[in-house]
Design a protein around this motif. Structure first.
Motif, mmCIF file in Angstrom:
data_model
loop_
_atom_site.group_PDB
_atom_site.id
_atom_site.type_symbol
_atom_site.label_atom_id
_atom_site.label_comp_id
_atom_site.label_asym_id
_atom_site.label_seq_id
_atom_site.Cartn_x
_atom_site.Cartn_y
_atom_site.Cartn_z
ATOM 1 N N ARG A 20 3.290 4.243 -6.807
ATOM 2 C CA ARG A 20 4.266 5.338 -6.796
ATOM 3 C C ARG A 20 5.622 4.905 -7.337
ATOM 4 N NH1 ARG A 20 0.298 7.686 -6.520
ATOM 5 N NH2 ARG A 20 -0.334 9.381 -5.126
ATOM 6 N N ILE A 21 5.661 3.750 -7.947
ATOM 7 C CA ILE A 21 6.937 3.239 -8.448
ATOM 8 C C ILE A 21 7.444 4.074 -9.614
ATOM 9 C CG2 ILE A 21 8.088 1.255 -9.509
ATOM 10 C CD1 ILE A 21 6.261 -0.544 -7.819
ATOM 11 N N ALA A 43 18.417 1.771 -3.060
ATOM 12 C CA ALA A 43 17.138 2.139 -2.460
ATOM 13 C C ALA A 43 16.761 1.067 -1.446
ATOM 14 C CB ALA A 43 16.048 2.277 -3.524
ATOM 15 N N ASP A 44 15.961 1.440 -0.468
ATOM 16 C CA ASP A 44 15.412 0.506 0.507
ATOM 17 C C ASP A 44 13.938 0.295 0.206
ATOM 18 O OD1 ASP A 44 17.778 0.257 2.000
ATOM 19 O OD2 ASP A 44 17.308 2.040 3.181
ATOM 20 N N VAL A 45 13.485 -0.946 0.327
ATOM 21 C CA VAL A 45 12.065 -1.252 0.213
ATOM 22 C C VAL A 45 11.595 -1.858 1.535
ATOM 23 C CG1 VAL A 45 10.398 -2.844 -0.814
ATOM 24 C CG2 VAL A 45 11.879 -1.495 -2.287
ATOM 25 N N TYR A 46 10.589 -1.245 2.115
ATOM 26 C CA TYR A 46 9.988 -1.717 3.366
ATOM 27 C C TYR A 46 8.735 -2.496 3.010
ATOM 28 C CZ TYR A 46 13.321 1.498 5.371
ATOM 29 O OH TYR A 46 14.487 2.139 5.707
ATOM 30 N N ALA A 57 13.375 2.903 10.902
ATOM 31 C CA ALA A 57 13.966 3.584 9.746
ATOM 32 C C ALA A 57 12.892 4.034 8.767
ATOM 33 C CB ALA A 57 14.963 2.655 9.046
ATOM 34 N N LEU A 58 11.849 3.212 8.585
ATOM 35 C CA LEU A 58 10.732 3.600 7.725
ATOM 36 C C LEU A 58 10.066 4.855 8.252
ATOM 37 C CD1 LEU A 58 8.536 3.215 5.561
ATOM 38 C CD2 LEU A 58 7.486 1.489 7.057
ATOM 39 N N GLU A 71 13.903 9.916 0.565
ATOM 40 C CA GLU A 71 12.549 10.294 0.156
ATOM 41 C C GLU A 71 11.670 9.051 0.031
ATOM 42 O OE1 GLU A 71 10.364 12.987 -3.336
ATOM 43 O OE2 GLU A 71 12.490 12.453 -3.503
ATOM 44 N N PRO A 72 10.517 9.010 0.734
ATOM 45 C CA PRO A 72 9.663 7.832 0.678
ATOM 46 C C PRO A 72 8.666 7.875 -0.476
ATOM 47 C CG PRO A 72 8.817 9.345 2.328
ATOM 48 C CD PRO A 72 10.048 9.989 1.740
#
Length: 215
Positions: free
Chosen positions: A199-200, A5-8, A175-176, A192-193
């Motif tokens: 929302r974790i 997963a990516d975290v912004y 990308a975000l 999916e954001p």
């Protein structure tokens, strides 16, 4: 199978700080790899954002972050100094910003080494956890060490490769937005954001549907 997963994330975002410990916990509890992707805060991307917003917005955010911190039993104090130099009364962002650019570039340099989440976790606890003068002495050096990094190396890279790092940070923002959001913290899994520290659990639920397993 390790899920990714990516975290912004932004150093100026109190909600990013409030989410970070849980992101770290996810990587220790589950077979999950988080790619930390740093972005510049709204104060840099949209300097007039605060002046255009509803007058109640800033006051509500302050009330809410302290409420959330109390609920989650996480230390929280106004940063001293603020990573963004801003006149709170007028909401105007100062032209000179001595902290946020180096911080964010060092964060991205840490991400290059696969330690972005760890760096964000340690440094945000200084900034938002009540450490006055977090930018002085050896606070940052020790925080980087706890994250498995060398602060001097990160600082040197933030200077010598500033343009390249800024390009990567800009790509993170693109990308975000391509994933369907614009704010931080946002976790993006399988395109999916999931925006916000609240929302974790929903993100974990989705990842479990895709085979997320515990260590």
């Amino acid at each position: 199978m390790t899920l990714k997963a990516d975290v912004y994330w932004s150093f100026r975002s109190p909600y990013s700080y409030l989410a970070t410990r849980r992101y770290v916990e996810l990587t220790t509890k589950y077979d999950l790899q988080i790619n930390q992707r740093f972005v510049y805060p709204l104060a840099i991307r949209e300097p007039d954002f605060f002046e255009k917003n509803h007058p109640n917005w800033l006051g509500y955010v302050f009330k809410d972050i302290f409420r959330v911190a109390q609920y989650m039993n996480i230390p929280l104090a106004p940063p001293n100094p603020d990573p963004i130099v801003q006149d709170i009364a007028t909401r105007k962002i100062a032209d000179e910003q001595p902290y946020i650019f180096e911080l964010t570039r060092m964060g991205q340099a840490a991400s290059r080494r696969g330690r972005g989440l760890e760096f964000a976790n340690e440094v945000s606890q200084l900034i938002w956890g009540g450490t006055a003068g977090w930018h002085e002495g050896d606070y940052l050096e020790r925080a980087a060490g706890r994250a498995g990094l060398d602060l001097a190396e990160l600082k040197a890279e933030a200077v010598s490769q500033a343009d390249d790092l800024d390009a990567e940070i800009a790509d993170n923002q693109k990308a975000l937005e391509a994933a369907g959001h614009w704010g931080v913290p946002t976790l993006v899994f399988d395109g999916e954001p999931f925006f916000g520290q609240d929302r974790i659990d929903l993100a974990v639920w989705r990842m479990e549907q895709k085979g997320l397993s515990r260590h």
